[in-house]
Design an enzyme around this catalytic site. Structure first.
Site, PDB file in Angstrom:
ATOM      1  CE  LYS A  40       0.061  -0.210   5.067  1.00 15.94           C
ATOM      2  NZ  LYS A  40      -0.795  -0.470   6.134  1.00 15.94           N
ATOM      3  NE  ARG A 138      -6.335   0.915  11.808  1.00 15.10           N
ATOM      4  CZ  ARG A 138      -5.151   0.640  11.241  1.00 15.10           C
ATOM      5  NH1 ARG A 138      -3.934   1.325  11.471  1.00 15.10           N
ATOM      6  NH2 ARG A 138      -4.911  -0.365  10.474  1.00 15.10           N
ATOM      7  CE1 TYR A 270      13.289  31.576   4.325  1.00 22.61           C
ATOM      8  CE2 TYR A 270      12.757  29.207   4.207  1.00 22.61           C
ATOM      9  CZ  TYR A 270      12.806  30.418   3.724  1.00 22.61           C
ATOM     10  OH  TYR A 270      12.522  30.501   2.222  1.00 22.61           O
ATOM     11  CG  MET A 318       8.672  23.704  -0.527  1.00 16.37           C
ATOM     12  SD  MET A 318       7.470  24.950  -1.286  1.00 16.37           S
ATOM     13  CE  MET A 318       6.861  25.678  -0.221  1.00 16.37           C
TER      14      MET A 318
HETATM   15  C1  LIG Z   1      -0.167  -1.627   6.954  1.00 14.67           C
HETATM   16  C2  LIG Z   1      -0.480  -2.636   7.482  1.00 14.67           C
HETATM   17  C3  LIG Z   1       0.095  -3.962   7.755  1.00 14.67           C
HETATM   18  C4  LIG Z   1       1.606  -4.021   7.386  1.00 14.67           C
HETATM   19  O1  LIG Z   1       2.317  -3.488   8.859  1.00 14.67           O
HETATM   20  P1  LIG Z   1       4.033  -3.405   9.065  1.00 14.67           P
HETATM   21  O2  LIG Z   1       4.008  -3.106  10.236  1.00 14.67           O
HETATM   22  O3  LIG Z   1       4.103  -2.462   7.859  1.00 14.67           O
HETATM   23  O4  LIG Z   1       4.332  -4.852   8.650  1.00 14.67           O
HETATM   24  C5  LIG Z   1      -0.251  -5.008   7.888  1.00 14.67           C
HETATM   25  N1  LIG Z   1      -1.925  -4.978   8.363  1.00 14.67           N
HETATM   26  C6  LIG Z   1      -2.800  -4.128   8.175  1.00 14.67           C
HETATM   27  C7  LIG Z   1      -4.057  -3.914   8.364  1.00 14.67           C
HETATM   28  C8  LIG Z   1      -2.031  -2.854   7.761  1.00 14.67           C
HETATM   29  O5  LIG Z   1      -2.876  -1.645   7.611  1.00 14.67           O
END
Ligand SMILES: *Cc1c(COP(=O)(O)O)cnc(C)c1O
Length: 381
Positions: A40, A138, A270, A318
């Protein structure tokens, strides 16, 4: 792609051999459980389809993504293996992902029914993974909703539109392997699986562990582990001794835009947050928060230039940041490495995370902007 004649001003180099090494190492570690490579968020900033192809070739039998768009992008890139997508939002169409043979998640009865209806319209049998919320609060069904969801799912399965193939959950504190909440979640998960099976669901995969749990909690691997950060070679549980040797896949590097000498008393960047106490030389690194380099990493972060770590001075801007070359005479065009695997002594993504007060996940995932990306390694595609 081959090495350019003119090296990039600022680029991400992704070593696909490192990804392949990490995936095969993890696959061997977790066997007989299967490995899902989580790609992802554009492969945590490494490039989703290249990482996906490499991970498949190295033994990941599953891929995992959050959104339907990500799943469809993988299919468009030619991926045909088992692929789970777990975060649809109201209004997303399930039809396309189901027609593309993607496994989907359901968190409650309403979502399950949406999937079943879409499968009916698409003329396919959807493969669904029911999620139980074991404590993260969640996504997922609560313990109260769970028996009802399982019974409902079993009933709808009779229509032929849906098959429940998995039960899954996600951990709260896997980066602290001894955290007491993990055992509570493990127990809640086992109970949820037992209830699902008692309801008549014939599960193919039970999955709970992300990278840290896959590595540090052998008891939680079940049938499948979902590994993200570890396939990119970053440590999911910094500070905890690890049984595996992972290789960071990402290097961020380029060429200094300018170098110069400044006198004692010169304020840098800055707000003059840093002022030279003696005459020194400075190097101008042409990346900034426009590329996702965290502004919060200064003071504290270092950049590799001419064989040494050089402290970032003053605020990250930036488009650029300034490093202290401590009087060394270094020419413009000299190579810098923001971070890499650390083999030569250069800083790592973990070092940048610590300087910025965040986690290595955020460092690699937020990089982008004007950085170009290049793949190296024999698996490059
Ligand atoms: C992103 C995610 C993972 C991967 O987690 P890592 O700690 O990067 O291995 C696994 N399961 C779910 C539901 C996630 O959202």
């Amino acid at each position: 792609m081959s090495e350019r004649a003119h090296p990039a001003r600022a680029e991400i180099v992704v070593d696909l051999d490192a990804v392949a090494h990490n995936v095969s190492t993890l696959r061997d570690l977790v066997a007989p459980a299967a490995l899902m490579a989580v790609v992802k968020a554009d492969g945590y900033g490494h490039g989703m389809s290249a990482v996906a192809r490499t991970a498949r070739a190295a033994g990941a039998t599953w891929l995992g993504v959050a959104t339907p768009e990500e799943a469809l992008a993988l299919r468009a890139a030619g991926d045909t293996g088992r692929l789970l997508c777990w975060l649809a939002a109201p209004g997303d169409s399930y039809e396309e992902v189901l027609a593309a043979d993607v496994d989907v998640a359901a968190y409650d009865v309403a979502q399950f029914d949406e999937v079943a209806a879409a499968a009916g319209r698409a003329g396919v049998t959807a493969r669904v993974h029911l999620k139980i919320d074991t404590g993260l609060s969640r996504g997922g069904a609560t313990a109260e909703q769970w028996p009802g969801l399982c019974a409902h799912a079993r009933q709808v399965e009779a229509s032929g539109a849906v098959r429940v193939v998995g039960v899954w959950s996600h951990l709260v504190a896997s980066d602290e392997p001894g955290h007491p909440v993990t055992d509570l979640q493990a127990k809640a998960f086992d109970e949820a699986v037992a209830l699902a099976e008692k309801a008549g669901l014939q599960l193919e995969v039970r999955h709970l562990a992300n990278s840290a749990a896959a590595i540090h909690r052998a008891d939680l691997r079940h049938d499948l582990v979902r590994c993200g950060i570890s396939i990119y070679g970053l440590d999911p549980a910094p500070g905890v001794p690890s049984p595996v040797d992972l290789v960071p896949a990402m290097t961020v590097q380029g060429r200094l835009a300018l170098t110069k000498s400044v006198p004692a008393g010169a304020g840098v960047s800055y707000g003059h947050a840093w002022v030279a106490t003696e005459e020194t030389t400075l190097g101008l690194v042409p990346v900034g928060y426009g590329e996702g380099v965290p502004r919060a990493a200064s003071p504290g972060a270092e950049v590799w230039v001419a064989g040494r770590r050089r402290p970032v001075r003053g605020k990250v801007c930036m488009d650029q940041l300034v490093v202290d070359l401590h009087g060394d005479s270094v020419a413009a065009g000299e190579r810098y490495v923001l971070f890499g695997p650390g083999d030569a002594g250069e800083p790592t993504a973990q070092d940048w995370a610590e300087a910025a007060g965040t986690i290595n996940y955020e460092i690699v995932t937020q990089l982008g902007g004007r950085l170009t990306r290049r793949y190296v390694g024999k698996d490059q595609s």
